[in-house]
Design a protein around this motif. Sequence first.
Motif, PDB file in Angstrom:
ATOM      1  N   VAL A 108      -8.726   2.731  -5.147  1.00  0.00           N
ATOM      2  CA  VAL A 108      -8.655   1.271  -5.119  1.00  0.00           C
ATOM      3  C   VAL A 108      -9.878   0.671  -5.801  1.00  0.00           C
ATOM      4  O   VAL A 108     -11.020   1.007  -5.447  1.00  0.00           O
ATOM      5  CB  VAL A 108      -8.577   0.763  -3.660  1.00  0.00           C
TER       6      VAL A 108
ATOM      7  N   ALA B 161      -4.925   6.808  -2.391  1.00  0.00           N
ATOM      8  CA  ALA B 161      -4.972   5.938  -3.554  1.00  0.00           C
ATOM      9  C   ALA B 161      -6.429   5.769  -3.966  1.00  0.00           C
ATOM     10  O   ALA B 161      -7.347   6.061  -3.197  1.00  0.00           O
ATOM     11  CB  ALA B 161      -4.349   4.581  -3.226  1.00  0.00           C
TER      12      ALA B 161
ATOM     13  N   ASP C 220      -8.136   6.066   1.698  1.00  0.00           N
ATOM     14  CA  ASP C 220      -8.185   5.830   0.260  1.00  0.00           C
ATOM     15  C   ASP C 220      -9.626   5.874  -0.245  1.00  0.00           C
ATOM     16  O   ASP C 220     -10.574   5.666   0.512  1.00  0.00           O
ATOM     17  CB  ASP C 220      -7.577   4.467  -0.079  1.00  0.00           C
TER      18      ASP C 220
ATOM     19  N   GLN D 266      -9.136  -4.683   0.368  1.00  0.00           N
ATOM     20  CA  GLN D 266      -9.678  -3.841  -0.701  1.00  0.00           C
ATOM     21  C   GLN D 266     -10.742  -2.882  -0.150  1.00  0.00           C
ATOM     22  O   GLN D 266     -10.557  -1.664  -0.164  1.00  0.00           O
ATOM     23  CB  GLN D 266     -10.248  -4.718  -1.822  1.00  0.00           C
TER      24      GLN D 266
ATOM     25  N   THR E 141      -5.920   3.480  -9.192  1.00  0.00           N
ATOM     26  CA  THR E 141      -4.478   3.251  -9.107  1.00  0.00           C
ATOM     27  C   THR E 141      -4.124   1.827  -8.709  1.00  0.00           C
ATOM     28  O   THR E 141      -3.066   1.327  -9.085  1.00  0.00           O
ATOM     29  CB  THR E 141      -3.845   4.215  -8.096  1.00  0.00           C
ATOM     30  N   ASP E 142      -4.991   1.166  -7.920  1.00  0.00           N
ATOM     31  CA  ASP E 142      -4.702  -0.170  -7.384  1.00  0.00           C
ATOM     32  C   ASP E 142      -5.830  -1.122  -7.758  1.00  0.00           C
ATOM     33  O   ASP E 142      -7.011  -0.821  -7.485  1.00  0.00           O
ATOM     34  CB  ASP E 142      -4.578  -0.141  -5.860  1.00  0.00           C
TER      35      ASP E 142
ATOM     36  N   ARG F 225      -1.282  -0.232 -10.471  1.00  0.00           N
ATOM     37  CA  ARG F 225      -0.643  -1.232  -9.617  1.00  0.00           C
ATOM     38  C   ARG F 225      -1.552  -2.447  -9.549  1.00  0.00           C
ATOM     39  O   ARG F 225      -2.706  -2.344  -9.134  1.00  0.00           O
ATOM     40  CB  ARG F 225      -0.404  -0.664  -8.217  1.00  0.00           C
TER      41      ARG F 225
ATOM     42  N   ARG G   7      -9.812  -0.289   2.650  1.00  0.00           N
ATOM     43  CA  ARG G   7      -8.859   0.774   2.356  1.00  0.00           C
ATOM     44  C   ARG G   7      -9.447   2.156   2.679  1.00  0.00           C
ATOM     45  O   ARG G   7      -8.684   3.115   2.850  1.00  0.00           O
ATOM     46  CB  ARG G   7      -8.432   0.713   0.887  1.00  0.00           C
TER      47      ARG G   7
ATOM     48  N   LEU H  74      -2.283  -5.945  -7.857  1.00  0.00           N
ATOM     49  CA  LEU H  74      -2.005  -6.778  -6.693  1.00  0.00           C
ATOM     50  C   LEU H  74      -2.599  -8.153  -6.991  1.00  0.00           C
ATOM     51  O   LEU H  74      -3.807  -8.357  -6.896  1.00  0.00           O
ATOM     52  CB  LEU H  74      -2.619  -6.152  -5.439  1.00  0.00           C
TER      53      LEU H  74
ATOM     54  N   PHE I   1       0.864  -1.177   0.000  1.00  0.00           N
ATOM     55  CA  PHE I   1       0.000   0.000   0.000  1.00  0.00           C
ATOM     56  C   PHE I   1       0.901   1.227   0.000  1.00  0.00           C
ATOM     57  O   PHE I   1       1.774   1.359   0.865  1.00  0.00           O
ATOM     58  CB  PHE I   1      -0.884   0.050   1.246  1.00  0.00           C
TER      59      PHE I   1
ATOM     60  N   ASP J 179      -6.819  -5.316  -7.445  1.00  0.00           N
ATOM     61  CA  ASP J 179      -6.532  -6.674  -6.994  1.00  0.00           C
ATOM     62  C   ASP J 179      -7.249  -7.646  -7.920  1.00  0.00           C
ATOM     63  O   ASP J 179      -8.436  -7.456  -8.232  1.00  0.00           O
ATOM     64  CB  ASP J 179      -7.019  -6.843  -5.551  1.00  0.00           C
TER      65      ASP J 179
END
Length: 600
Positions: free
Chosen positions: A195, A193, A217, A209, A243-244, A270, A212, A272, A188, A246
């Motif tokens: 997510v 961020a 976030d 997730q 940005t993130d 990013r 966050r 994950l 993280f 999973d």
Amino acid sequence: MTTAPDSEPRHPDLVDRFRAAVRRHPGRTAVCGPDGTLDFAALDRESARLAAALAARGVGPGDRVAVSVPRGCALVSALLGVWRAGAAYVPLDGGYPAERLEFMAGEAGITAVIGGPADGRAAPGGAWVLDPAADEGPTAPGADAAPGPGDPAYVIFTSGSSGRPKGVEVTRSAVASLYAALEEAEVFEGPPAVVGWNASVSFDASVPQWARVCRGDTVVVIGEDDRKDPDRLAALLDEHAVTDLDLTPSHWELLRDRLLGPRPDGRRLRLLMGGEPVPAPVWRELADAGGQGGPQALNLYGPTECTVEVARARFAGRDPHLGEALPGSRLHVLDGTLRETAPGEEGELYVGGGRLAVGYVNRPGLTAERFVADPFGPPGARIYRTGDRVRRTGAGLLEFLGRADRQVKLRGFRVELAEVEAALAACPEVSSAVVLHDRGPAGDRLIGYVVPARAAGDRLRERLAQLLPEHMLPADVVGLDALPLNPNGKLDPGALPRPERVPSGGPAGSRPLGPVEELIAEVWTEVLGREGVTADSDFFALGGHSLLALRVVGRLKRERGVLIATKDVYRYPRLRDLAAHVTGLANAAPGGPTGREPGR
């Protein structure tokens, strides 16, 4: 500070961190989903209201509250509301069979359910139901409950080898420690961020997730329709500048063409990745992309019993690996005598540290079997047997080699083959059954073998669908007169026949007619690895599932210009019906009745 065996300094509870985030930036977007958007102040009010409604009914620390709410802002509010009431949440996926939900609710001993009566079914276990959209009367938000670090945060059910799912109970301190470890390891990055919440709430990967929001976030809840449509999902990520993200390697295979390069606005996504082993081609592809301005990918590994994640690795080099332990987790590769193996030698992975789960709800024997005395920790410490076979490289990194038991991973979900076998054996027409994990032309799948031979059929599939969720249903059920045995009287898996390639989806002669039926049959044959697909074949009866439906939609669009939505495969699972739907769409489109885009 006095600490429990193998514990670590206490980290701030995530509810405390959420309240701090509200104070810092009340007007920032906290969560957005198919049902709207909430800023931090609004999420604070809504989750506090639900917590007050629960508290008014006597719900508090140590209690378990089922949550059965569609994906969206309301789901985040409900989960956070349970935590603010001091209780643990138990996700109940409305798509699961009713019998399974009833068992899970009873096993968890829930005191309440958050979820409206949209489907008309009674609440599992006869528990009190809180409709998150209803006015519960004078329940003005008050002070949040004050649970202890050892109080439960959630109970998530996984597949069980006994034939029933088992609930894993995780404490609030373990979740707080997980977040601190992921921050320290730079999984993280500093907030804020954005997510993308992609995982099912019934899957433990959802915890890093949705929660966050507690660190400030913004969480973008990816709705079911967007999760099933790669084009829509990619557009959603860009719309909200996510940005993130999973996801599992299986899901990446369907998104790669849309996400492999830099994003239109120049940001670097990013990824994950976890839930199942990463294939070498995917690892190398993402390692190369990371060095060329594409997505930055991390591999995350961990069992549900160890609070989601225990190891992380950045995608680099040519060979997949699990990397190194996260802060607060201890990873040991042991032989059969619980001695550490030398580098390069295979062993079973054991996990120690302060983030182990309490254990399995109402399963003291199984808990004692899997959570054993830690020979490397202080007195009273435990260590968890993962059942994963691994070895250490000369650089100290972990390589995954497979399982030591009959547990498998399918599309990110953990499946005990014994539970599927128990469901098959529970069918009145089946006297014995065995299930194998197989990698066929369409990817990983389950194959069921049943005795007597006449047991295999549509009625058996319908019965299984009443007992098991979609990801646990066998792609094929083969009928046998007897199971093959070796000279020692044990099952001989190598003697089991491969599934028949000619499906029983329709009567002989119901071959596809016309260009649209023939086109869909051609795509199904390739995607499902089947021969002899008929006009009356059912996509899901042939072993289709959500990810394969995505492939069908993508292939029809990319190679033949046919435009349909993934949900159309669910609405029209019979080939002839889907073809009629495609023809209807084509007739209504400017391109004429060809089933193709104009100009193709």
